[in-house]
Design a protein around this motif. Structure first.
Motif, PDB file in Angstrom:
ATOM      1  N   PHE A   1     -11.662  32.494   8.637  1.00 37.74           N
ATOM      2  CA  PHE A   1     -10.587  32.290   8.978  1.00 37.74           C
ATOM      3  C   PHE A   1     -11.042  33.302  10.568  1.00 37.74           C
ATOM      4  O   PHE A   1     -10.597  31.993  11.427  1.00 37.74           O
ATOM      5  CB  PHE A   1      -9.673  31.885   8.109  1.00 37.74           C
ATOM      6  N   ASN A   2     -10.873  34.224  10.147  1.00 37.55           N
ATOM      7  CA  ASN A   2     -10.780  35.135  11.809  1.00 37.55           C
ATOM      8  C   ASN A   2     -12.052  35.021  12.427  1.00 37.55           C
ATOM      9  O   ASN A   2     -12.023  35.040  13.383  1.00 37.55           O
ATOM     10  CB  ASN A   2     -10.304  36.298  11.654  1.00 37.55           C
ATOM     11  N   ILE A   3     -13.068  35.069  12.166  1.00 42.72           N
ATOM     12  CA  ILE A   3     -14.314  34.792  12.557  1.00 42.72           C
ATOM     13  C   ILE A   3     -14.631  33.345  13.702  1.00 42.72           C
ATOM     14  O   ILE A   3     -14.753  33.507  14.520  1.00 42.72           O
ATOM     15  CB  ILE A   3     -14.890  35.266  11.876  1.00 42.72           C
ATOM     16  N   ILE A   4     -14.219  32.314  12.830  1.00 40.10           N
ATOM     17  CA  ILE A   4     -14.450  30.995  13.189  1.00 40.10           C
ATOM     18  C   ILE A   4     -12.954  31.072  14.626  1.00 40.10           C
ATOM     19  O   ILE A   4     -13.502  29.174  15.191  1.00 40.10           O
ATOM     20  CB  ILE A   4     -14.540  29.945  12.388  1.00 40.10           C
ATOM     21  N   GLN A   5     -12.381  31.475  14.850  1.00 38.67           N
ATOM     22  CA  GLN A   5     -11.060  31.058  15.981  1.00 38.67           C
ATOM     23  C   GLN A   5     -11.933  31.622  16.675  1.00 38.67           C
ATOM     24  O   GLN A   5     -12.613  32.583  17.309  1.00 38.67           O
ATOM     25  CB  GLN A   5     -10.072  32.351  15.236  1.00 38.67           C
ATOM     26  N   ASP A   6     -11.330  31.539  17.376  1.00 40.17           N
ATOM     27  CA  ASP A   6     -11.913  31.971  19.116  1.00 40.17           C
ATOM     28  C   ASP A   6     -11.673  33.210  19.718  1.00 40.17           C
ATOM     29  O   ASP A   6     -11.046  33.788  19.118  1.00 40.17           O
ATOM     30  CB  ASP A   6     -10.827  31.635  20.218  1.00 40.17           C
ATOM     31  N   HIS A   7     -12.439  34.214  20.724  1.00 37.16           N
ATOM     32  CA  HIS A   7     -12.714  35.123  20.225  1.00 37.16           C
ATOM     33  C   HIS A   7     -12.064  36.297  20.851  1.00 37.16           C
ATOM     34  O   HIS A   7     -11.433  35.753  21.990  1.00 37.16           O
ATOM     35  CB  HIS A   7     -14.454  35.833  20.580  1.00 37.16           C
ATOM     36  N   LYS A   8     -11.161  37.552  20.003  1.00 35.35           N
ATOM     37  CA  LYS A   8     -10.621  37.943  20.655  1.00 35.35           C
ATOM     38  C   LYS A   8     -10.273  39.482  20.166  1.00 35.35           C
ATOM     39  O   LYS A   8     -10.555  40.047  18.986  1.00 35.35           O
ATOM     40  CB  LYS A   8      -9.016  37.627  20.720  1.00 35.35           C
ATOM     41  N   VAL A   9     -10.589  39.961  21.789  1.00 34.50           N
ATOM     42  CA  VAL A   9     -10.641  42.237  21.509  1.00 34.50           C
ATOM     43  C   VAL A   9      -9.586  42.672  21.128  1.00 34.50           C
ATOM     44  O   VAL A   9      -8.657  42.551  22.125  1.00 34.50           O
ATOM     45  CB  VAL A   9     -11.907  41.948  22.187  1.00 34.50           C
ATOM     46  N   ARG A  10      -9.325  43.057  19.827  1.00 33.84           N
ATOM     47  CA  ARG A  10      -8.186  43.923  19.992  1.00 33.84           C
ATOM     48  C   ARG A  10      -8.278  45.937  20.641  1.00 33.84           C
ATOM     49  O   ARG A  10      -8.375  46.287  19.233  1.00 33.84           O
ATOM     50  CB  ARG A  10      -7.790  43.761  18.239  1.00 33.84           C
TER      51      ARG A  10
END
Length: 676
Positions: A311-320
Motif C-alpha cells: 500500500f505504501n509503494i502504490i502511493q505517490d513517491h515521497k522521500v523521507r
C-alpha cells in the motif's frame, strides 16, 4: 499328483448326474497342499477348494478328517452339520451360499477364520464354544443385532457390514483390531470404549450425525471411515483430537465437506493425519492450514509487513530524508517491548521525558476506546476502525497488530516528525508489531521488558481497570515473550526485569547512557541536566577519549546480533560510535538542527574525507597503468614462447604489429599519467 488342472466342464457334467451331491472324484480332483497332518504321524492333503459347483450335499467330506482349509463358496449349501467331522479345520469359507444358521456344527479344535458372508443369516446366536476364532466375516446378511460374541476372547477381526444392525453393542472385552459396520442402520456411536486395541473402524454409510460417542482417548486407532453419514459441523472433529495414531480419516459424502475451509480445518486440528478423504496430505496443506488457523508470530508479521509495504509503494513517491538510511549509520530507534503490566510503555514515556535532547516518544494509533487511565492521549492516538483501514490503504502505517479485537499501529509520519526535530525515536510495541518493524530498513535497538512475578503483574493490570480475562491473557503472553527470547537468542538486544519498576527503569537508563556513550556518574549527570549546550559539548569531548574503552565495557546483550531478525552488521554499530566521536555525540547533528560550531567541524571532516578520496582515486589510476603494462609484457613473453614451440603459425606471429600496438599503448598510458 496334480489335482487342480481338471476342466470345469467335466465337473459340471458330473454335477448334473449327481444332482448337486459331492462326489469322491470331485474331491480328489480339487485337493491340494500335501503335508503332515495336525498329529504329525502321516501325510495328507490339507486343502480342499470346491467353489462355484452348485453343491447342496457335502456329506462325503466326513471321510477327509485331516482337512485344515476348506473353500465351499458360491454353492447352494444350507446345511453344514457334516463339518463336525473335521476336527482339525482351521480356515472355512462358505460365503455366497444359502445358509440361515451360523455355526450349525460342532466346533473344531482350532477354527481360526470363518467366512459366512453373503448368506441368509438373521442372528448370530451363541458362538462362545469357538474359543480360537480370530476372524469372523458376517457381512451381507440380515443380522439385526450383535450378540453371542462375549466369549470369543481371541476375536481380532469382525466384519458385520451390510446388515440391519441399529446399535453398536455386545462387543465388551473383545480384543478387536478391526471392526467393519458400514452400510447398517446405526444412528449414533456407542459401545466402543471397551475396545482398547481397535485400530481400524469402518462406520461408513450409516445415519450418524455426531462423533460424540468416540472414546475420549484411544491409543491405537489408525483408520476411521465415516463416509456417507450426516456429520455437518467442524466442532465434531474435536472428538478425534485424542487419537494420537490416527493417520487415515474419510469424511466423504458428509455435509461437513460443504463448510468453508473444511479441508484446512481438519488438517489443522488433526496434525498427524496422512490421508484425508482418500487424498494424501502434503506439507503445503499442513503449512497452509497452520497459517490459516494458528499462524506463527513471524507469519503474521510478514503478512502485515507486505500489506503495509504494498500500500505504501502504490502511493505517490515521497522521500523521507530524515530517516533515509545511509552509509554512515541507520536512523536511531529504541524499541521497548513487553506484555501489559510489564511497565514497558511507562518506561518509554519516562525515558523520552528524562532525555529530551536525544529522544521523543512515538504515540501509537489505536481503534480501541479511551480508558480513564489514558492521560490526554499520551499513550495513543484514538481513531475509528474506518479511519484505521483508510490509513492502511493509503500506506501510512509501518506496522500493525491486533490485540483483544482492537488494532494498534505505528505510522510513518509519527517517526518522521520526531526525526525532523533531530531526535531519535523511542517506541513501545507488542511482539507482533516488533517482528513486522524489523523487516523494514530500520535497524532498531530492541529491549524486552518482563515482569516475572505474576502477582505484581496482575496487580498492575487490575489497577489499570483490566478484566480477569484480560489479566489472564496478558500473563500468558509474558511466558510467550520469555519463550520467544529463549528460542531466538539475540533477537532482543537486552532483557530487563521490571518486578521493581523503579529499579528496572534505572537499569534501562544505564543501558541507554551506555549506548549513547554518556558517563553515569552523578557530577556528569548533573552537567547533562544543565540546559547549557556548551557544557554538554565539553562533557562529550572529555568522554570521546574514553569511547573505545566504553565499547568494551558495554553489556554484550545490547550489542548487535547476527542472529536477530532484521540484522545489524558490526559495521553499522561502529558507524554509530564513529558518529559520536566525530560529531561530539550530538544525535541531532545528523538531522540538521545542531549548533553552528559543530556543523563547522562536520564540514571540515567532510572536506578531509573528500581530499582523501581524491588521493585514493589518483593512486588507483596509476596502479591500473602499471598493471596494464605488466599484463602486456606477460602476453609478449607467452606469444614468443608459443612461436618457438611451433604452436603459433608465422602468420599469427607478426612482430612488427605487436611493436606497433606496444607503442600505441605507451602513448595512451603516458597521456593518462600527464592528466593525473
Amino acid at each position: 499328483m496334480s489335482k487342480n488342472n481338471s476342466p470345469r466342464n467335466s465337473q459340471s457334467k458330473q454335477l448334473d448326474q449327481n444332482n448337486g451331491c459331492l462326489s469322491e472324484k470331485q474331491i480328489t480332483q480339487n485337493l491340494s497342499n500335501l503335508g503332515r497332518t495336525a498329529i504329525g504321524t502321516k501325510f495328507a492333503y490339507l486343502n480342499l477348494s470346491l467353489p462355484g459347483l452348485s453343491l447342496n450335499d457335502i456329506n462325503l467330506l466326513a471321510k477327509f478328517r485331516e482337512l485344515q482349509t476348506l473353500d465351499l463358496s458360491f454353492n447352494d449349501l444350507n446345511d453344514l452339520s457334516v463339518l463336525s467331522e473335521l476336527p482339525f479345520l482351521l480356515n472355512l469359507n462358505v460365503s455366497n451360499n444359502k445358509i440361515e444358521k451360523l455355526f450349525d456344527f460342532l466346533p473344531s479344535n482350532n477354527l481360526k477364520e470363518a467366512d459366512f458372508s453373503f448368506n441368509k443369516i438373521k442372528e448370530i446366536g451363541n458362538v462362545s464354544n469357538f474359543h480360537y476364532l480370530q476372524t469372523l466375516k458376517l457381512n451381507n446378511n440380515s443380522i439385526e443385532r450383535i450378540e453371542g460374541l462375549e466369549y470369543c476372547q481371541r476375536l481380532k477381526h469382525l466384519n458385520l457390514a451390510h446388515n440391519l444392525i441399529k446399535r453398536i453393542e455386545g462387543l465388551d472385552n473383545l480384543p478387536l483390531i478391526s471392526l467393519d459396520l458400514n452400510s447398517n442402520q446405526i444412528k449414533r456411536i456407542e459401545g466402543l470404549n471397551p475396545l482398547k486395541y481397535l485400530r481400524f473402524l469402518n462406520l461408513a454409510d450409516n445415519m450418524i450425525k455426531s462423533l460424540s460417542g468416540m472414546p475420549d482417548k484411544h491409543e491405537f486407532i489408525e483408520q476411521l471411515d465415516m463416509e456417507g453419514n450426516r456429520i455437518n459441523s467442524l466442532s465434531e472433529i474435536e472428538y478425534l483430537t485424542g487419537f494420537n495414531l490416527l493417520r487415515d480419516l474419510n469424511l466423504l459424502s458428509n455435509p461437513i465437506r460443504e463448510v468453508e475451509d473444511y479441508y484446512s480445518a481438519v488438517v489443522f486440528k488433526l496434525p498427524k493425519l496422512i490421508v484425508l478423504d482418500r487424498q494424501k496430505i502434503d506439507s503445503k496443506d499442513k503449512v497452509g492450514s497452520t497459517n490459516l488457523f494458528h499462524p506463527s508470530a513471524e507469519y503474521i508479521a510478514s503478512r502485515d509487513h507486505m500489506t503495509n509495504l504494498i500500500f505504501n509503494i502504490i502511493q505517490d513517491h515521497k522521500v523521507r530524508e530524515s530517516t533515509l538510511p545511509n552509509i554512515d549509520s541507520p536512523y536511531p530507534i529504541l524499541l521497548l517491548s513487553g506484555p501489559e503490566g510489564s511497565y514497558s510503555s511507562e518506561m518509554a514515556i519516562r525515558l523520552a521525558k528524562d532525555f529530551p535532547e536525544y529522544f521523543d516518544y512515538v504515540v501509537t494509533y489505536t481503534t480501541r476506546q479511551p480508558k480513564t487511565n489514558d492521560n490526554d492521549k499520551a499513550n495513543y492516538n484514538y481513531i475509528t476502525m474506518q479511519d484505521f483501514e483508510n490509513d492502511v490503504t493509503q500506506g501510512k502505517f509501518i506496522c500493525c497488530n491486533e490485540y483483544f479485537g482492537d488494532w494498534y499501529g505505528t505510522q510513518w509520519d509519527s517517526i518522521e516528525s520526531v526525526a525532523k526535530q533531530g531526535l531519535a525515536c523511542v517506541i513501545n510495541m507488542e511482539l507482533e508489531s516488533l517482528l513486522s518493524f524489523k523487516q523494514t530498513y530500520f535497524e532498531p535497538r530492541c529491549v524486552l521488558i518482563l515482569t516475572l512475578d505474576k502477582k505484581i503483574q496482575k496487580k498492575r493490570l487490575l489497577d489499570s481497570n483490566k478484566s480477569e480475562s484480560e489479566c489472564e491473557v496478558a500473563m500468558n503472553r509474558t511466558e510467550m515473550y520469555a519463550e520467544y527470547n529463549r528460542q531466538h537468542p539475540g533477537f532482543f538486544d537486552a532483557v530487563i526485569e521490571s518486578d521493581d519498576a523503579e529499579k528496572g527503569y534505572e537499569n534501562l537508563k544505564k543501558l541507554v547512557l551506555n549506548y549513547l556513550g554518556v558517563a553515569n556518574n552523578q557530577e556528569q549527570k548533573d552537567s547533562y541536566d544543565d540546559n547549557s549546550l556548551s557544557n554538554h559539548r565539553q562533557l562529550s569531548m572529555i568522554q570521546s577519549s574514553r569511547h573505545k574503552e566504553q565499547l568494551n565495557e558495554r553489556s554484550d546483550s545490547f550489542l548487535p546480533s547476527n542472529t536477530a531478525t532484521g540484522n545489524r552488521s558490526q559495521m553499522s554499530h561502529l558507524s554509530i560510535t564513529s558518529l559520536s566521536q566525530i560529531y561530539n555525540q550530538n544525535l541531532r547533528l545528523k538531522f540538521g538542527s545542531a549548533p553552528a560550531q559543530l556543523l563547522t567541524k562536520g564540514e571540515q571532516a567532510e572536506k578531509s574525507l573528500e581530499k582523501r578520496a581524491s588521493q585514493i582515486k589518483k593512486q588507483f589510476d596509476l596502479n591500473n597503468v602499471v598493471s596494464a603494462k605488466s599484463q602486456l609484457s606477460q602476453h609478449q613473453h607467452l606469444m614468443s614462447k608459443q612461436a618457438m614451440q611451433g604452436t603459433v603459425s608465422s602468420a599469427s606471429w607478426n612482430k612488427s604489429k605487436l611493436n606497433s600496438r606496444n607503442e600505441n599503448f605507451e602513448n595512451k598510458t603516458k597521456g593518462k599519467n600527464d592528466s593525473s
